[in-house]
Design a protein around this motif. Sequence first.
Motif, PDB file in Angstrom:
ATOM      1  N   THR A   9     -38.482   2.540  -2.268  1.00 50.27           N
ATOM      2  CA  THR A   9     -39.142   2.279  -1.186  1.00 50.27           C
ATOM      3  C   THR A   9     -39.634   3.355  -0.139  1.00 50.27           C
ATOM      4  OG1 THR A   9     -37.051   2.402   0.097  1.00 50.27           O
ATOM      5  CG2 THR A   9     -37.682   0.311  -0.842  1.00 50.27           C
ATOM      6  N   MET A  10     -39.213   4.753  -0.950  1.00 53.50           N
ATOM      7  CA  MET A  10     -39.986   5.888  -0.273  1.00 53.50           C
ATOM      8  C   MET A  10     -41.553   5.753  -0.783  1.00 53.50           C
ATOM      9  SD  MET A  10     -37.816   7.542   1.473  1.00 53.50           S
ATOM     10  CE  MET A  10     -38.608   9.317   1.594  1.00 53.50           C
ATOM     11  N   GLU A  11     -42.127   5.098  -1.695  1.00 55.92           N
ATOM     12  CA  GLU A  11     -43.351   5.146  -2.053  1.00 55.92           C
ATOM     13  C   GLU A  11     -44.314   4.216  -1.033  1.00 55.92           C
ATOM     14  OE1 GLU A  11     -43.338   3.606  -5.946  1.00 55.92           O
ATOM     15  OE2 GLU A  11     -41.763   5.333  -6.583  1.00 55.92           O
ATOM     16  N   LYS A  12     -44.780   4.711  -0.143  1.00 60.28           N
ATOM     17  CA  LYS A  12     -45.378   4.125   0.840  1.00 60.28           C
ATOM     18  C   LYS A  12     -46.408   2.928   0.520  1.00 60.28           C
ATOM     19  CE  LYS A  12     -44.973   7.723   4.358  1.00 60.28           C
ATOM     20  NZ  LYS A  12     -45.696   8.538   5.218  1.00 60.28           N
ATOM     21  N   ASP A  13     -47.038   3.087  -0.829  1.00 57.96           N
ATOM     22  CA  ASP A  13     -48.070   1.970  -1.245  1.00 57.96           C
ATOM     23  C   ASP A  13     -47.372   0.732  -1.668  1.00 57.96           C
ATOM     24  OD1 ASP A  13     -49.941   3.891  -0.627  1.00 57.96           O
ATOM     25  OD2 ASP A  13     -50.130   4.570  -2.705  1.00 57.96           O
ATOM     26  N   ASN A  14     -46.132   0.946  -1.991  1.00 54.82           N
ATOM     27  CA  ASN A  14     -45.501  -0.371  -2.530  1.00 54.82           C
ATOM     28  C   ASN A  14     -44.579  -0.953  -1.605  1.00 54.82           C
ATOM     29  OD1 ASN A  14     -46.384   0.478  -4.931  1.00 54.82           O
ATOM     30  ND2 ASN A  14     -44.713   1.596  -5.599  1.00 54.82           N
ATOM     31  N   ASP A  15     -44.184  -0.517  -0.358  1.00 54.64           N
ATOM     32  CA  ASP A  15     -43.194  -1.083   0.540  1.00 54.64           C
ATOM     33  C   ASP A  15     -43.275  -0.614   1.798  1.00 54.64           C
ATOM     34  OD1 ASP A  15     -41.085  -2.296   1.422  1.00 54.64           O
ATOM     35  OD2 ASP A  15     -39.518  -1.918  -0.043  1.00 54.64           O
ATOM     36  N   CYS A  16     -43.592  -1.530   2.881  1.00 50.36           N
ATOM     37  CA  CYS A  16     -43.797  -0.978   4.169  1.00 50.36           C
ATOM     38  C   CYS A  16     -42.423  -1.040   5.027  1.00 50.36           C
ATOM     39  CB  CYS A  16     -44.759  -2.199   4.994  1.00 50.36           C
ATOM     40  SG  CYS A  16     -44.016  -3.833   4.978  1.00 50.36           S
ATOM     41  N   TYR A  17     -41.542  -1.646   4.183  1.00 50.08           N
ATOM     42  CA  TYR A  17     -40.093  -1.497   4.701  1.00 50.08           C
ATOM     43  C   TYR A  17     -39.106  -0.054   4.367  1.00 50.08           C
ATOM     44  CZ  TYR A  17     -39.746  -6.066   7.120  1.00 50.08           C
ATOM     45  OH  TYR A  17     -39.993  -6.995   7.893  1.00 50.08           O
ATOM     46  N   GLN A  18     -39.241   0.807   4.937  1.00 55.51           N
ATOM     47  CA  GLN A  18     -38.931   2.011   4.642  1.00 55.51           C
ATOM     48  C   GLN A  18     -37.765   2.314   5.324  1.00 55.51           C
ATOM     49  OE1 GLN A  18     -41.513   5.066   3.915  1.00 55.51           O
ATOM     50  NE2 GLN A  18     -43.217   3.634   3.883  1.00 55.51           N
ATOM     51  N   PHE A  20     -34.968   5.459   6.762  1.00 51.84           N
ATOM     52  CA  PHE A  20     -35.227   6.754   7.143  1.00 51.84           C
ATOM     53  C   PHE A  20     -34.266   7.589   6.320  1.00 51.84           C
ATOM     54  CE2 PHE A  20     -33.850  10.391   9.521  1.00 51.84           C
ATOM     55  CZ  PHE A  20     -35.250  10.941   9.736  1.00 51.84           C
ATOM     56  N   ILE A  21     -34.901   8.570   5.493  1.00 50.07           N
ATOM     57  CA  ILE A  21     -34.265   9.259   4.399  1.00 50.07           C
ATOM     58  C   ILE A  21     -34.607  10.774   4.753  1.00 50.07           C
ATOM     59  CG2 ILE A  21     -33.652   9.852   2.037  1.00 50.07           C
ATOM     60  CD1 ILE A  21     -34.522   6.886   1.452  1.00 50.07           C
ATOM     61  N   SER A  22     -33.679  11.747   5.006  1.00 45.45           N
ATOM     62  CA  SER A  22     -33.990  12.760   5.547  1.00 45.45           C
ATOM     63  C   SER A  22     -33.041  13.670   4.952  1.00 45.45           C
ATOM     64  CB  SER A  22     -34.453  12.857   7.008  1.00 45.45           C
ATOM     65  OG  SER A  22     -34.393  14.183   7.290  1.00 45.45           O
ATOM     66  N   ALA A  23     -33.552  14.897   4.996  1.00 42.67           N
ATOM     67  CA  ALA A  23     -32.541  16.304   4.718  1.00 42.67           C
ATOM     68  C   ALA A  23     -31.734  16.427   6.211  1.00 42.67           C
ATOM     69  CB  ALA A  23     -33.025  17.496   4.593  1.00 42.67           C
ATOM     70  N   ASN A  24     -30.571  17.026   6.053  1.00 39.50           N
ATOM     71  CA  ASN A  24     -29.874  17.424   7.178  1.00 39.50           C
ATOM     72  C   ASN A  24     -30.656  18.681   8.287  1.00 39.50           C
ATOM     73  OD1 ASN A  24     -28.904  18.998   5.085  1.00 39.50           O
ATOM     74  ND2 ASN A  24     -28.407  20.265   6.705  1.00 39.50           N
ATOM     75  N   PRO A  25     -30.597  18.406   9.398  1.00 34.69           N
ATOM     76  CA  PRO A  25     -31.337  19.650  10.199  1.00 34.69           C
ATOM     77  C   PRO A  25     -30.319  20.992  10.095  1.00 34.69           C
ATOM     78  CG  PRO A  25     -29.855  18.269  11.666  1.00 34.69           C
ATOM     79  CD  PRO A  25     -29.850  17.488  10.318  1.00 34.69           C
ATOM     80  N   ILE A  26     -31.076  22.013  10.403  1.00 35.44           N
ATOM     81  CA  ILE A  26     -30.311  23.325  10.205  1.00 35.44           C
ATOM     82  C   ILE A  26     -29.706  23.471  11.510  1.00 35.44           C
ATOM     83  CG2 ILE A  26     -30.818  25.754  10.178  1.00 35.44           C
ATOM     84  CD1 ILE A  26     -33.303  25.253   8.079  1.00 35.44           C
ATOM     85  N   THR A  27     -28.495  23.955  11.419  1.00 35.43           N
ATOM     86  CA  THR A  27     -27.626  24.054  12.530  1.00 35.43           C
ATOM     87  C   THR A  27     -26.890  25.553  12.510  1.00 35.43           C
ATOM     88  OG1 THR A  27     -25.751  22.918  11.660  1.00 35.43           O
ATOM     89  CG2 THR A  27     -27.192  21.738  13.052  1.00 35.43           C
ATOM     90  N   SER A  28     -26.129  26.055  13.405  1.00 32.13           N
ATOM     91  CA  SER A  28     -25.349  27.236  13.356  1.00 32.13           C
ATOM     92  C   SER A  28     -24.490  27.170  12.182  1.00 32.13           C
ATOM     93  CB  SER A  28     -24.656  27.801  14.510  1.00 32.13           C
ATOM     94  OG  SER A  28     -23.981  26.692  14.933  1.00 32.13           O
ATOM     95  N   PHE A  29     -23.756  25.853  12.074  1.00 25.28           N
ATOM     96  CA  PHE A  29     -22.807  25.738  10.911  1.00 25.28           C
ATOM     97  C   PHE A  29     -23.171  25.171   9.680  1.00 25.28           C
ATOM     98  CE2 PHE A  29     -23.009  21.979  13.968  1.00 25.28           C
ATOM     99  CZ  PHE A  29     -23.442  21.135  13.179  1.00 25.28           C
ATOM    100  N   ASN A  30     -24.476  24.938   9.456  1.00 27.78           N
ATOM    101  CA  ASN A  30     -25.237  24.288   8.079  1.00 27.78           C
ATOM    102  C   ASN A  30     -26.556  24.822   8.147  1.00 27.78           C
ATOM    103  OD1 ASN A  30     -25.633  23.237   5.893  1.00 27.78           O
ATOM    104  ND2 ASN A  30     -24.905  21.225   6.221  1.00 27.78           N
ATOM    105  N   LYS A  31     -26.789  25.875   7.526  1.00 27.54           N
ATOM    106  CA  LYS A  31     -28.200  26.475   7.545  1.00 27.54           C
ATOM    107  C   LYS A  31     -28.991  26.095   6.022  1.00 27.54           C
ATOM    108  CE  LYS A  31     -26.692  30.576   9.944  1.00 27.54           C
ATOM    109  NZ  LYS A  31     -27.363  30.049  11.073  1.00 27.54           N
ATOM    110  N   ASN A  32     -28.384  25.222   5.367  1.00 29.41           N
ATOM    111  CA  ASN A  32     -29.018  24.843   4.127  1.00 29.41           C
ATOM    112  C   ASN A  32     -29.338  23.299   4.418  1.00 29.41           C
ATOM    113  OD1 ASN A  32     -28.541  27.192   2.631  1.00 29.41           O
ATOM    114  ND2 ASN A  32     -26.395  26.432   2.308  1.00 29.41           N
ATOM    115  N   GLN A  33     -30.574  23.002   3.934  1.00 28.84           N
ATOM    116  CA  GLN A  33     -31.166  21.612   4.119  1.00 28.84           C
ATOM    117  C   GLN A  33     -30.802  20.847   2.662  1.00 28.84           C
ATOM    118  OE1 GLN A  33     -34.965  22.039   6.233  1.00 28.84           O
ATOM    119  NE2 GLN A  33     -34.110  20.719   7.740  1.00 28.84           N
ATOM    120  N   ILE A  34     -30.208  19.810   2.744  1.00 26.08           N
ATOM    121  CA  ILE A  34     -30.120  19.031   1.296  1.00 26.08           C
ATOM    122  C   ILE A  34     -30.642  17.584   1.736  1.00 26.08           C
ATOM    123  CG2 ILE A  34     -28.763  18.293  -0.503  1.00 26.08           C
ATOM    124  CD1 ILE A  34     -26.834  20.670   0.133  1.00 26.08           C
TER     125      ILE A  34
END
Length: 225
Positions: A9-18, A20-34
Amino acid sequence: MQEKVHFKTMEKDNDCYQPFISANPITSFNKNQIYPNIDKTAYLSPFTSVIGDVTVSSNVFIAPNVSIRADEGTPFVIGSNTNIQDHVVFHGLLNKLISYAGKKYSIFVGNEVTIAHGALIHGPCFIGDRVFVGFNSIVYNALVGEGAFISINSVVTNGVRIAANRFVPPGAHIDTQEKADSLSQIPKENKAFSQEVQRVNQEFPASYHVHFGKKCCSCGIPYND
């Protein structure tokens, strides 16, 4: 290099119901986005969010309005054939981890687990295979053994270990090891109920992929060109 999300469902052409899937934000305690790593056979419903270092295994069903947020405690793992029902919340405390199979996790959920409507799963915690977590229950700072049944409105916390196949009664607060050790075996009717919930929910991922693979408007009604 950031991980790719393998999810239909991340494929916008196939599904309008998506979701929210995201990397974590960068913070002082976690500088790596995964980014989450989501198996292509899993299904994430509309209005759900999955953020950060979260592994979602095969044939997992995640119902609407679920929040899985690995932006503080991390990582999370969700095993195969697990179902996470409406309004469930996953979150974890910073640097509070459990160990399993030589690795450390904020939250580890095994295979064929049911997390029923409105439950809170808060790390650090471990939930073994075929566990049932009932409506509006809380599992926080606990290890729950394989096949256990946690009933509606129960709390399991304070570092307790629930042995395999034990029954937490409705509304119970299991916050000492003495209480945990006194739990009885699961009644047959509760075990049968848990198995039936699993049977039903394991059909949902493939069925929803087919259903929402159709073109639809924002109200969810399928339409043709």
